[in-house]
Design a protein around this motif. Structure first.
Motif, mmCIF file in Angstrom:
data_model
loop_
_atom_site.group_PDB
_atom_site.id
_atom_site.type_symbol
_atom_site.label_atom_id
_atom_site.label_comp_id
_atom_site.label_asym_id
_atom_site.label_seq_id
_atom_site.Cartn_x
_atom_site.Cartn_y
_atom_site.Cartn_z
ATOM 1 N N SER A 74 0.837 -1.208 0.000
ATOM 2 C CA SER A 74 0.000 0.000 0.000
ATOM 3 C C SER A 74 0.861 1.243 0.000
ATOM 4 N N ASN A 75 0.280 2.314 -0.557
ATOM 5 C CA ASN A 75 0.956 3.610 -0.630
ATOM 6 C C ASN A 75 0.397 4.487 0.481
ATOM 7 N N PRO A 76 1.222 4.868 1.463
ATOM 8 C CA PRO A 76 0.716 5.649 2.606
ATOM 9 C C PRO A 76 0.044 6.956 2.178
ATOM 10 N N LEU A 127 -6.410 13.205 -5.773
ATOM 11 C CA LEU A 127 -6.287 11.777 -5.522
ATOM 12 C C LEU A 127 -6.362 10.990 -6.830
ATOM 13 N N ALA A 128 -7.271 11.387 -7.739
ATOM 14 C CA ALA A 128 -7.397 10.691 -9.021
ATOM 15 C C ALA A 128 -6.122 10.781 -9.833
ATOM 16 N N GLU A 129 -5.467 11.939 -9.810
ATOM 17 C CA GLU A 129 -4.220 12.104 -10.566
ATOM 18 C C GLU A 129 -3.116 11.222 -9.994
ATOM 19 N N ASP A 154 0.018 6.007 -10.171
ATOM 20 C CA ASP A 154 0.311 4.715 -9.535
ATOM 21 C C ASP A 154 -0.196 3.530 -10.362
ATOM 22 N N GLY A 155 -0.816 3.845 -11.511
ATOM 23 C CA GLY A 155 -1.305 2.779 -12.380
ATOM 24 C C GLY A 155 -2.684 2.268 -12.039
ATOM 25 N N GLN A 156 -3.396 2.935 -11.154
ATOM 26 C CA GLN A 156 -4.749 2.495 -10.770
ATOM 27 C C GLN A 156 -5.784 3.290 -11.572
ATOM 28 N N ARG A 159 -7.862 11.062 -19.830
ATOM 29 C CA ARG A 159 -6.541 10.453 -19.653
ATOM 30 C C ARG A 159 -6.646 9.086 -19.013
ATOM 31 N N ALA A 160 -7.496 8.986 -17.968
ATOM 32 C CA ALA A 160 -7.630 7.720 -17.256
ATOM 33 C C ALA A 160 -8.220 6.635 -18.146
#
Length: 408
Positions: A2-4, A26-28, A33-35, A62-63
């Protein structure tokens, strides 16, 4: 692993779900992070809160894998799939579980980009369908129909193929029907615009609606543009406290002038029950410069109206002339109501007896006892105007009619 930072931002978004800026941040980071799927969900929620947010739309594209050369849509645009760029319709489908309401594609607008809020009709009604009203027909012929039918004379005398007329009189006396008849005589299109079709609570929208309806009439010339309830749309600016209404009246005056675009081939017929409330500038030469009084139908017209409303009903023993004499002062709408009430009498009698019967004079006479003329209150208001506010002689014709019929 996990990413803190992402975990902390996710908790912050959960605590403040309406914070669009935080959610887009958060979306960016999720995209970095590839999610991608999680980023799409957050962008969709952000757009639910702020549908016009350009940054959210860019992040969404973009996503979902839009090529980097694809230009970002401008704020307020509604992109549609062209076959070469991003398929916004597919985007709606992909996020339907997160955002069930369409946010990118307006299907109704996309299916018919030329759709208008007003119908352009081809009128089949002519002046021959208007019973009686000889003087009204003569005025209409002089103002509109004769120049239209004689292009050589029109050119010789320099008569333009445009014009405006104000119809006024008690409600229910056929002003709209006359407008349709003029369009039918001319073989012109007919656009009927009511108060509710134009006025809007938001500043600037009423003005744009007025501009759009005149543009529609010009695009469909020759066209009769019928403005109903013009006393509300073109109310005296001295009586208007709302600045938005004043600007709407100004826009209407500008369109009537044809100052920006020619009104050639556009015939404006306005109708009102309260001509004394119409802004005087509306009746300036070049705008609604001709006035036509439409009064309750005369005996010949009343007979025609009865014939029209009874023609498809089962009747027997009807004396139309007698009915016409008994309905002095009734409007056309009143007579239609009389016929409807008489039909109800016969229908209810058939229900009680179990046997259908014809509509007779007894039913119509009973209906006349129930339906009284609706024009009385209008003449009560008009009486004060013709007696105390007719210095310029505008209502001389109305005054003479009221004296002749003992209403003054």
């Amino acid at each position: 692993m996990s990413n803190p930072l992402l975990d902390a931002l996710t908790r912050a978004v959960d605590a403040a779900p309406d914070d669009v800026t935080l959610r887009l941040h958060l979306a960016e980071l999720l995209m970095t992070d590839g999610q991608q799927d999680a980023a799409v969900s957050h962008c969709a929620v952000a757009l639910q809160h702020d549908p016009s947010n350009a940054e959210a739309r860019v992040l969404m594209s973009r996503a979902m894998g839009v090529p980097s050369a694809q230009p970002a849509p401008a704020e307020g645009d509604v992109p549609t799939h062209t076959g070469k760029g991003f398929d916004w319709g597919q985007a709606e489908s992909d996020i339907s579980d997160v955002a069930p309401e369409p946010m990118f594609v307006d299907e109704g607008a996309a299916s018919d980009p030329s759709a208008s809020a007003w119908d352009v009709e081809s009128s089949t009604v002519t002046l021959a369908d208007v019973g009686g009203m000889t003087q009204v027909k003569e005025r209409l012929n002089a103002a509109f129909l004769a120049p239209m039918r004689n292009p050589e004379l029109r050119k010789l005398y320099g008569k333009s193929l445009r014009g405006g007329m104000l119809l006024y009189g008690p409600p229910g006396c056929g002003k709209t029907f006359i407008g349709r008849a003029v369009a039918g005589e001319m073989g012109a299109h007919f656009v009927n615009v009511g108060l509710a079709d134009v006025l809007d609570m938001y500043v600037g929208t009423s003005e744009r609606n007025i501009q759009d309806v005149f543009r529609l009439a010009r695009d469909n010339a020759p066209c009769v543009l019928f403005l109903d309830e013009v006393d509300a749309l073109g109310q005296k600016r001295s009586m208007t406290r709302n600045s938005g209404m004043r600007t709407a009246v100004n826009q209407l005056l500008t369109e009537l002038d044809g100052a920006v675009t020619s009104n050639e081939g556009v015939f404006v017929i306005a109708a009102t029950n309260q001509p004394w409330d119409v802004d005087p500038a509306m009746r300036r030469p070049g705008r609604l410069d001709r006035t036509l009084l439409v009064l309750p139908p005369d005996a010949e017209a009343r007979e025609s109206i009865f014939r029209h409303h009874l023609r498809h009903r089962p009747v027997e023993g009807i004396d139309l002339r007698r009915l016409a004499r008994a309905t002095e002062g009734y409007s056309g709408a009143d007579i239609a109501h009389v016929c409807e009430t008489a039909s109800e009498h016969a229908l209810l009698d058939g229900v009680r007896t179990g046997k259908a019967r014809m509509i007779g004079m007894g039913d119509l006479e009973a209906a006349l006892q129930e339906v009284r003329p609706s024009t009385g209150p209008w003449f009560d208001s008009a009486r004060n105007v013709v007696q105390f506010a007719n210095e310029d002689g505008t209502y001389n014709e109305l005054r003479e009619w009221m004296r002749k019929h003992r209403k003054l």
